[in-house]
Motif scaffolding. Structure first.
Motif, PDB file in Angstrom:
ATOM      1  N   GLU A  19       0.811  -1.222   0.000  1.00 50.90           N
ATOM      2  CA  GLU A  19       0.000   0.000   0.000  1.00 50.90           C
ATOM      3  C   GLU A  19       0.845   1.274   0.000  1.00 50.90           C
ATOM      4  OE1 GLU A  19      -3.145  -0.027  -0.396  1.00 50.90           O
ATOM      5  OE2 GLU A  19      -3.438  -2.197  -0.212  1.00 50.90           O
ATOM      6  N   LYS A  20       2.067   1.195   0.488  1.00 55.28           N
ATOM      7  CA  LYS A  20       2.940   2.369   0.543  1.00 55.28           C
ATOM      8  C   LYS A  20       4.254   2.095  -0.185  1.00 55.28           C
ATOM      9  CE  LYS A  20      -0.022   4.312   3.408  1.00 55.28           C
ATOM     10  NZ  LYS A  20      -0.842   5.490   3.031  1.00 55.28           N
ATOM     11  N   PRO A  21       4.198   1.712  -1.454  1.00 59.66           N
ATOM     12  CA  PRO A  21       5.428   1.311  -2.155  1.00 59.66           C
ATOM     13  C   PRO A  21       6.425   2.450  -2.305  1.00 59.66           C
ATOM     14  CG  PRO A  21       3.602   1.531  -3.700  1.00 59.66           C
ATOM     15  CD  PRO A  21       3.012   1.635  -2.331  1.00 59.66           C
ATOM     16  N   ARG A  22       5.930   3.693  -2.468  1.00 61.31           N
ATOM     17  CA  ARG A  22       6.860   4.808  -2.624  1.00 61.31           C
ATOM     18  C   ARG A  22       7.666   5.027  -1.359  1.00 61.31           C
ATOM     19  NH1 ARG A  22       3.351   9.474  -5.878  1.00 61.31           N
ATOM     20  NH2 ARG A  22       2.980   8.222  -7.779  1.00 61.31           N
ATOM     21  N   ALA A  23       7.006   4.978  -0.222  1.00 59.34           N
ATOM     22  CA  ALA A  23       7.720   5.156   1.045  1.00 59.34           C
ATOM     23  C   ALA A  23       8.755   4.063   1.235  1.00 59.34           C
ATOM     24  CB  ALA A  23       6.729   5.159   2.213  1.00 59.34           C
ATOM     25  N   VAL A  24       8.355   2.814   0.985  1.00 57.40           N
ATOM     26  CA  VAL A  24       9.282   1.696   1.154  1.00 57.40           C
ATOM     27  C   VAL A  24      10.446   1.810   0.173  1.00 57.40           C
ATOM     28  CG1 VAL A  24       9.515  -0.811   1.012  1.00 57.40           C
ATOM     29  CG2 VAL A  24       7.471   0.187   2.053  1.00 57.40           C
ATOM     30  N   ALA A  25      10.167   2.270  -1.046  1.00 57.11           N
ATOM     31  CA  ALA A  25      11.238   2.449  -2.035  1.00 57.11           C
ATOM     32  C   ALA A  25      12.226   3.519  -1.574  1.00 57.11           C
ATOM     33  CB  ALA A  25      10.644   2.823  -3.388  1.00 57.11           C
ATOM     34  N   VAL A  26      11.714   4.603  -0.979  1.00 61.30           N
ATOM     35  CA  VAL A  26      12.595   5.645  -0.454  1.00 61.30           C
ATOM     36  C   VAL A  26      13.450   5.095   0.676  1.00 61.30           C
ATOM     37  CG1 VAL A  26      12.658   7.844   0.784  1.00 61.30           C
ATOM     38  CG2 VAL A  26      11.093   7.548  -1.145  1.00 61.30           C
ATOM     39  N   TRP A  27      12.828   4.339   1.581  1.00 56.67           N
ATOM     40  CA  TRP A  27      13.594   3.733   2.678  1.00 56.67           C
ATOM     41  C   TRP A  27      14.700   2.840   2.129  1.00 56.67           C
ATOM     42  CZ3 TRP A  27       9.058   1.590   6.179  1.00 56.67           C
ATOM     43  CH2 TRP A  27       8.256   2.660   6.572  1.00 56.67           C
ATOM     44  N   ALA A  28      14.349   2.003   1.151  1.00 55.73           N
ATOM     45  CA  ALA A  28      15.332   1.076   0.586  1.00 55.73           C
ATOM     46  C   ALA A  28      16.469   1.829  -0.092  1.00 55.73           C
ATOM     47  CB  ALA A  28      14.649   0.134  -0.404  1.00 55.73           C
ATOM     48  N   GLY A  29      16.125   2.897  -0.817  1.00 53.82           N
ATOM     49  CA  GLY A  29      17.163   3.682  -1.483  1.00 53.82           C
ATOM     50  C   GLY A  29      18.115   4.331  -0.493  1.00 53.82           C
ATOM     51  N   ILE A  30      17.557   4.921   0.560  1.00 52.13           N
ATOM     52  CA  ILE A  30      18.395   5.557   1.575  1.00 52.13           C
ATOM     53  C   ILE A  30      19.270   4.530   2.275  1.00 52.13           C
ATOM     54  CG2 ILE A  30      18.354   6.781   3.782  1.00 52.13           C
ATOM     55  CD1 ILE A  30      15.866   8.242   2.797  1.00 52.13           C
ATOM     56  N   MET A  31      18.688   3.384   2.617  1.00 50.26           N
ATOM     57  CA  MET A  31      19.467   2.345   3.291  1.00 50.26           C
ATOM     58  C   MET A  31      20.571   1.816   2.390  1.00 50.26           C
ATOM     59  SD  MET A  31      18.735   1.819   6.422  1.00 50.26           S
ATOM     60  CE  MET A  31      19.601   0.259   6.591  1.00 50.26           C
ATOM     61  N   ALA A  32      20.278   1.686   1.095  1.00 54.35           N
ATOM     62  CA  ALA A  32      21.299   1.204   0.161  1.00 54.35           C
ATOM     63  C   ALA A  32      22.466   2.180   0.087  1.00 54.35           C
ATOM     64  CB  ALA A  32      20.677   0.999  -1.222  1.00 54.35           C
ATOM     65  N   ILE A  33      22.153   3.471  -0.019  1.00 52.73           N
ATOM     66  CA  ILE A  33      23.205   4.491  -0.095  1.00 52.73           C
ATOM     67  C   ILE A  33      24.025   4.520   1.197  1.00 52.73           C
ATOM     68  CG2 ILE A  33      23.649   6.964  -0.269  1.00 52.73           C
ATOM     69  CD1 ILE A  33      21.151   7.128  -2.074  1.00 52.73           C
ATOM     70  N   LEU A  34      23.322   4.506   2.335  1.00 50.24           N
ATOM     71  CA  LEU A  34      24.023   4.523   3.619  1.00 50.24           C
ATOM     72  C   LEU A  34      24.901   3.283   3.784  1.00 50.24           C
ATOM     73  CD1 LEU A  34      21.290   5.835   6.109  1.00 50.24           C
ATOM     74  CD2 LEU A  34      23.343   7.035   5.324  1.00 50.24           C
ATOM     75  N   SER A  35      24.345   2.133   3.428  1.00 54.66           N
ATOM     76  CA  SER A  35      25.106   0.887   3.556  1.00 54.66           C
ATOM     77  C   SER A  35      26.362   0.917   2.690  1.00 54.66           C
ATOM     78  CB  SER A  35      24.228  -0.308   3.176  1.00 54.66           C
ATOM     79  OG  SER A  35      23.125  -0.420   4.034  1.00 54.66           O
ATOM     80  N   PHE A  36      26.223   1.468   1.481  1.00 51.43           N
ATOM     81  CA  PHE A  36      27.366   1.529   0.576  1.00 51.43           C
ATOM     82  C   PHE A  36      28.428   2.488   1.117  1.00 51.43           C
ATOM     83  CE2 PHE A  36      29.430   2.396  -3.599  1.00 51.43           C
ATOM     84  CZ  PHE A  36      29.752   1.080  -3.887  1.00 51.43           C
ATOM     85  N   ILE A  37      27.994   3.624   1.646  1.00 53.45           N
ATOM     86  CA  ILE A  37      28.945   4.584   2.216  1.00 53.45           C
ATOM     87  C   ILE A  37      29.667   3.980   3.412  1.00 53.45           C
ATOM     88  CG2 ILE A  37      29.135   6.787   3.441  1.00 53.45           C
ATOM     89  CD1 ILE A  37      26.846   7.817   1.689  1.00 53.45           C
ATOM     90  N   VAL A  38      28.905   3.328   4.278  1.00 54.98           N
ATOM     91  CA  VAL A  38      29.509   2.688   5.453  1.00 54.98           C
ATOM     92  C   VAL A  38      30.481   1.594   5.028  1.00 54.98           C
ATOM     93  CG1 VAL A  38      29.013   1.243   7.466  1.00 54.98           C
ATOM     94  CG2 VAL A  38      27.604   3.249   6.999  1.00 54.98           C
ATOM     95  N   ALA A  39      30.097   0.826   3.995  1.00 55.94           N
ATOM     96  CA  ALA A  39      30.985  -0.240   3.513  1.00 55.94           C
ATOM     97  C   ALA A  39      32.283   0.336   2.960  1.00 55.94           C
ATOM     98  CB  ALA A  39      30.262  -1.060   2.445  1.00 55.94           C
ATOM     99  N   ILE A  40      32.183   1.451   2.229  1.00 57.13           N
ATOM    100  CA  ILE A  40      33.395   2.085   1.692  1.00 57.13           C
ATOM    101  C   ILE A  40      34.312   2.511   2.837  1.00 57.13           C
ATOM    102  CG2 ILE A  40      34.275   4.112   0.473  1.00 57.13           C
ATOM    103  CD1 ILE A  40      31.791   3.998  -1.277  1.00 57.13           C
ATOM    104  N   PHE A  41      33.722   3.134   3.854  1.00 51.77           N
ATOM    105  CA  PHE A  41      34.529   3.574   5.002  1.00 51.77           C
ATOM    106  C   PHE A  41      35.162   2.386   5.711  1.00 51.77           C
ATOM    107  CE2 PHE A  41      34.726   4.222   9.608  1.00 51.77           C
ATOM    108  CZ  PHE A  41      35.646   5.257   9.672  1.00 51.77           C
ATOM    109  N   ALA A  42      34.371   1.336   5.936  1.00 49.48           N
ATOM    110  CA  ALA A  42      34.875   0.175   6.664  1.00 49.48           C
ATOM    111  C   ALA A  42      35.999  -0.514   5.909  1.00 49.48           C
ATOM    112  CB  ALA A  42      33.734  -0.807   6.924  1.00 49.48           C
ATOM    113  N   VAL A  43      35.809  -0.696   4.597  1.00 48.63           N
ATOM    114  CA  VAL A  43      36.818  -1.396   3.800  1.00 48.63           C
ATOM    115  C   VAL A  43      38.074  -0.554   3.644  1.00 48.63           C
ATOM    116  CG1 VAL A  43      37.326  -2.284   1.502  1.00 48.63           C
ATOM    117  CG2 VAL A  43      35.139  -2.810   2.576  1.00 48.63           C
ATOM    118  N   SER A  44      37.908   0.754   3.419  1.00 49.90           N
ATOM    119  CA  SER A  44      39.077   1.609   3.234  1.00 49.90           C
ATOM    120  C   SER A  44      39.860   1.785   4.530  1.00 49.90           C
ATOM    121  CB  SER A  44      38.654   2.982   2.700  1.00 49.90           C
ATOM    122  OG  SER A  44      37.776   3.625   3.613  1.00 49.90           O
TER     123      SER A  44
END
Length: 306
Positions: A19-44
């Protein structure tokens, strides 16, 4: 209202995503970006130590070797716990907001404010309560096992230890279920009240336990399906760009330990889709409690999912 629909509550996360696909898509996008940034920091920052830990775990099961490899990673572990605390607090508040205040949908139900701070405090408090109960229980289990061994020999000691261990597990489950409304109460009333959750769940343990168990099983199924999908998509993408069959192995390798692995096609795909995985699993697990709470309070959940 004194009753609630266990089926509706267990499936609340799926209905919210539908029922709220746009909200869930925004959450997923933000989490993906944050996860990728955190992964870059952790690996580097800790890439060499992560590689050493992976090598120790896969090649040498000796605990001392593993502990030695982990010794330099404590800042990463602490940072990871803080990251999980913050992201879970924001997601928990967003899920509560989506279900209890469906009209407050600005910003995809995401905020950074008092509601989120209270969710963080709730998580820390519940952790302390459960850890304290676990610690006391372990001491009691050890004492009963020792006393049983002294009185009736090793057999009685083992039996008492086993029975008390099962009782400890059951007690922790009971405590978790009876305190499962603390997060929703903190959001709805702006007060952290363990007693209120205890009172609201009185006489409803088995129905609540069944609901949460179904939601947990569904979350595990979704996690496994998404994991397979992430591995498959990563492998296909890697092979399509000339990675060959080795790309399939990279996609199933797990967490990247070098920047080269992280920025590979399979690494990027895995990081992006992991945001969707974390959001969907969190939604399935977090949504039942506020849904049940709303039903018990006589609120029309159809306003959220209608």
């Amino acid at each position: 209202m004194d009753q609630f629909s266990a089926t509706d509550a267990a499936l609340a996360g799926f209905r919210a995503a539908r029922e709220k696909p746009r909200a869930v898509a925004v959450w997923a996008g933000i989490m993906a970006i944050l996860s990728f940034i955190v992964a870059i920091f952790a690996v580097s920052t800790f890439g060499d130590k992560l590689t050493a830990l992976t090598t120790a775990v896969e090649g040498d099961p000796d605990p001392q070797t593993t502990l030695a490899a982990m010794s330099g990673l404590w800042p990463l572990f602490v940072g990871s716990m803080l990251y999980v605390l913050v992201t879970n607090s924001v997601l928990m508040a967003a899920v509560n907001r989506l279900i209890l205040r469906p009209q407050d949908g600005a910003g995809a139900y995401l905020r950074l404010g008092g509601d989120e701070l209270r969710q963080a405090a709730v998580q820390v408090l519940l952790y302390l309560v459960l850890f304290g109960a676990y610690f006391v229980g372990v001491v009691i289990v050890a004492l009963l096992g020792t006393i049983g061994g002294a009185i009736g020999g090793a057999g009685l000691g083992v039996l008492l230890g086993l029975l008390s261990g099962v009782a400890l597990l059951a007690g922790l489950v009971l405590l978790s279920v009876r305190l499962s409304f603390v997060s929703t109460l903190a959001f709805d009333t702006r007060r952290i009240d363990l007693r209120a959750s205890w009172d609201m769940t009185r006489g409803r343990f088995w129905q609540l336990f069944g609901t949460y168990l179904i939601a947990t099983v569904l979350a595990v199924v979704v996690y496994l399906l998404l994991f397979v999908m992430i591995a498959a998509v990563g492998a296909i993408a890697g092979m399509a760009t000339g990675g060959g069959l080795a790309a399939a192995g990279d996609a199933l390798h797990g967490e990247a330990t070098t920047l080269a692995e992280l920025f590979s096609v399979s690494g990027v795909v895995r990081s992006l889709l992991s945001g969707l995985m974390s959001v969907l699993v969190s939604l399935i697990v977090f949504a039942p409690a506020p849904t049940i709470y709303a039903q018990l309070k006589g609120r029309d959940v159809g306003e959220t999912f209608g």
